[in-house]
Write an enzyme that holds these catalytic residues in place. Structure first.
Site, PDB file in Angstrom:
ATOM      1  N   GLY A 177       0.821  -1.206   0.000  1.00 31.06           N
ATOM      2  CA  GLY A 177       0.000   0.000   0.000  1.00 31.06           C
ATOM      3  C   GLY A 177       0.855   1.255   0.000  1.00 31.06           C
ATOM      4  O   GLY A 177       2.006   1.240  -0.432  1.00 31.06           O
ATOM      5  N   SER A 178       0.296   2.304   0.511  1.00 33.53           N
ATOM      6  CA  SER A 178       0.962   3.603   0.523  1.00 33.53           C
ATOM      7  C   SER A 178       2.040   3.663   1.597  1.00 33.53           C
ATOM      8  O   SER A 178       2.097   2.822   2.511  1.00 33.53           O
ATOM      9  CB  SER A 178      -0.063   4.710   0.785  1.00 33.53           C
ATOM     10  OG  SER A 178      -0.593   4.585   2.099  1.00 33.53           O
ATOM     11  N   GLY A 208       2.327   1.993   5.304  1.00 35.30           N
ATOM     12  CA  GLY A 208       3.525   1.292   5.736  1.00 35.30           C
ATOM     13  C   GLY A 208       4.045   1.778   7.077  1.00 35.30           C
ATOM     14  O   GLY A 208       4.483   0.978   7.907  1.00 35.30           O
ATOM     15  N   GLU A 233       5.673  -3.452   1.059  1.00 37.01           N
ATOM     16  CA  GLU A 233       5.763  -3.070  -0.358  1.00 37.01           C
ATOM     17  C   GLU A 233       4.959  -1.791  -0.518  1.00 37.01           C
ATOM     18  O   GLU A 233       3.734  -1.826  -0.638  1.00 37.01           O
ATOM     19  CB  GLU A 233       5.208  -4.175  -1.253  1.00 37.01           C
ATOM     20  CG  GLU A 233       5.928  -5.506  -1.134  1.00 37.01           C
ATOM     21  CD  GLU A 233       7.348  -5.481  -1.685  1.00 37.01           C
ATOM     22  OE1 GLU A 233       7.728  -4.448  -2.278  1.00 37.01           O
ATOM     23  OE2 GLU A 233       8.064  -6.478  -1.530  1.00 37.01           O
ATOM     24  N   CYS A 285       2.450   0.391  -8.410  1.00 35.30           N
ATOM     25  CA  CYS A 285       3.574   0.882  -7.621  1.00 35.30           C
ATOM     26  C   CYS A 285       4.815   1.000  -8.502  1.00 35.30           C
ATOM     27  O   CYS A 285       5.731   1.754  -8.181  1.00 35.30           O
ATOM     28  CB  CYS A 285       3.835  -0.010  -6.424  1.00 35.30           C
ATOM     29  SG  CYS A 285       4.033  -1.750  -6.835  1.00 35.30           S
TER      30      CYS A 285
END
Length: 518
Positions: free
Chosen positions: A249-250, A254, A271, A305
């Site tokens: 995610g963002s 994170g 990630e 991403c």
């Protein structure tokens, strides 16, 4: 250009995947039920229509799933790894059977193109194939002992429950990258999908069910809970019964995951964001670079991403390449992603559209210029309000907006004089996921891959930033999180390492020559 929409029989697709009007938001793999939490409605960004709903999990539902997963782990870990691999192989076969239906649902619920939806399911199939082979290759090492009649070796044991938190942009593939590897390692998995694409997760559970039952897989090996992050998500992150959380995610997400899991000294695979750059050398094949840039910048409507965000172009070819790019963008077809003639589908929702327009305004306010696109599209083809025109902006590398990841089809152009400057520009962002250089000069490409080159987890030559293969470990550095998923030796993150020493002699020599006299 505007393309007409193809009509699909979405009801037929939903029926094949077992998607009902209201779906269970809780599953232990072989058993699913409607949770006692709130109702989530899933609307398609393609046409704004309600697809179906999910009855989400409550904390009581979550506790039931966790207890079942703990029990399942006791049995699953003792099944030989090659036998676990055989079950994963059968999961891959089930995915092959439903590839078209699941790929269509991914496209319709998330908004990526039909071909990308099929490609995402193919990634699931590929990682299952990879995991089958890996199930016979969970190698350790042997070491020489300094003590006579001793030997040392290391082995790898399963961790337990692996929590998998996925993002909307890859609603099925990221789950499989984690689950297939974790399963052959002897772990059991708990999926918490993005609430923006819950039906894809429900479809996964439905596809798995027959394979799990046919192999008498314990209830709890392949679990799912759908619920709000503030409720189920936070509870999951704080749960000491889950030794590993793999979250995609963002950067904001994170930081939250790292903080909450780190507080209990748990393990994470993160990630997170990418702000991926391509250096285009004066010695590049410009036509090859153009194809990579266009796909990297507009594929999945810029919601990968690994999407291409920044172009760092040598000053001698800057205008030439810019004109090529502008000409290519003028040929893009924007519309229903299930129409294979279209290149660009919608953003995930109107909030993403607002982020896109805010970024464009920031470019203008900070002294950049918009060379192409940036409009929000309206009309009968775009009733969902989620379609935008991909944007090309000319910027300076020091602008603050360039340091950010805008999850949309917005690409920045900037120029450089020599490779040292190009690499400095490239590395001067907080993110470090994917990177590329286009050049036919061996010295330039090798320098880009050297210690003094790209600081990203992925660095490519004459290929774009998106489209990573499952055989290589996937992940990045800096604010991207530092985690690795999928291929290579990424499997080690899903296991615990143990060093063993065996004395096969009749005496007990101590390390470092220490002696005790009794």
């Amino acid at each position: 250009m505007i393309a007409t929409d193809n009509r699909i029989d979405i009801k037929k697709i939903l029926n094949e995947l077992g998607i009902e009007a209201v779906n269970p938001g809780v599953s232990t793999g072989t058993n699913s039920w409607k949770g006692s939490g709130s109702l989530i409605e899933s609307y398609s960004p393609v046409d704004g229509e309600l697809i179906a709903s999910v009855q989400t999990a409550s904390k009581a539902d979550y506790e039931k799933v966790i207890s079942q997963a703990q029990e399942a782990f006791k049995t699953w870990r003792l099944l030989p790894a090659p036998k676990r691999g055989e079950i994963v192989r059968q999961v891959g076969e089930a995915l092959r059977k439903h590839k078209e239906a699941l790929g269509t649902l991914v496209s319709y619920e998330m908004g990526k193109s039909y071909q990308e939806g099929l490609g995402e399911v193919q990634e699931m199939i590929d990682i299952c194939d990879f995991a089958v082979g890996l199930s016979r290759q969970l190698y350790g090492l042997t070491m020489h002992s300094e003590r006579v009649s001793h030997r040392m070796y290391e082995q790898w044991h399963p961790l337990g429950i692996v929590g998998i938190v996925t993002a909307f942009n890859f609603p099925v593939a990221v789950w499989s990258w984690n689950a297939a590897i974790a399963w052959i390692c002897g772990d059991v998995c708990l999926l918490k999908p993005s609430s923006k694409v819950p039906l894809c997760a429900v479809a996964i559970q439905n596809i798995l069910q027959d394979t799990l039952k046919a192999n008498n897989v314990p209830e709890g090996v392949a679990s799912m809970v759908i619920g709000k992050s503030s409720e189920i998500g936070d509870h999951m992150l704080q749960d000491k019964r889950i030794p590993l959380i793999s979250a995609t995610g963002s950067v904001k997400l994170g930081r939250r995951v790292a903080s909450m899991v780190g507080e209990r000294l748990g393990k994470t695979i993160l990630e997170l964001g990418g702000n991926n750059g391509i250096i285009i050398s004066a010695k590049a094949d410009l036509d090859m670079a153009l194809r990579a840039v266009v796909f990297g910048a507009i594929g999945t409507a810029g919601q990968r991403c690994t999407s291409t965000r920044r172009l760092i172009i040598h000053e001698s070819i800057y205008d030439t390449f810019k004109n090529k790019l502008l000409a290519a963008y003028q040929q893009l077809r924007i519309g229903n992603p299930l129409n294979e003639e279209n290149h660009v589908g919608p953003l995930i929702d109107t909030a993403a559209v607002e982020d896109f327009t805010r970024a464009i305004e920031a470019v203008k306010a900070q002294g950049g210029s918009i060379l192409y696109g940036g409009e929000v599209l309206s009309g009968e083809e775009y009733t969902s309000g989620c379609y935008v025109e991909p944007c090309i902006a000319e910027v300076r590398p020091d602008m603050s907006i360039v340091q950010e990841e805008t999850f949309a089809p917005l690409v920045y152009l900037m120029s450089y004089r020599d490779q040292e400057e190009a690499i400095a520009i490239h590395n001067n962002v907080p993110q470090g996921l994917s990177s590329a250089i286009f050049s036919n000069d061996l010295l330039e490409t090798e320098n880009f891959l050297s210690h003094a080159g790209s600081d990203c987890g992925i660095a490519n030559v004459n290929i774009g930033t998106s489209g990573a293969e499952i055989g290589g470990a996937f992940g990045g550095e800096k604010e991207t999180g530092g985690g690795r998923e999928s291929g290579s030796d990424a499997w080690k993150a899903y296991m615990r390492r143990q060093t063993n020493t065996i004395n096969y002699g009749t005496e007990l020599p101590l390390a470092q020559g220490i002696k005790f006299d009794f």
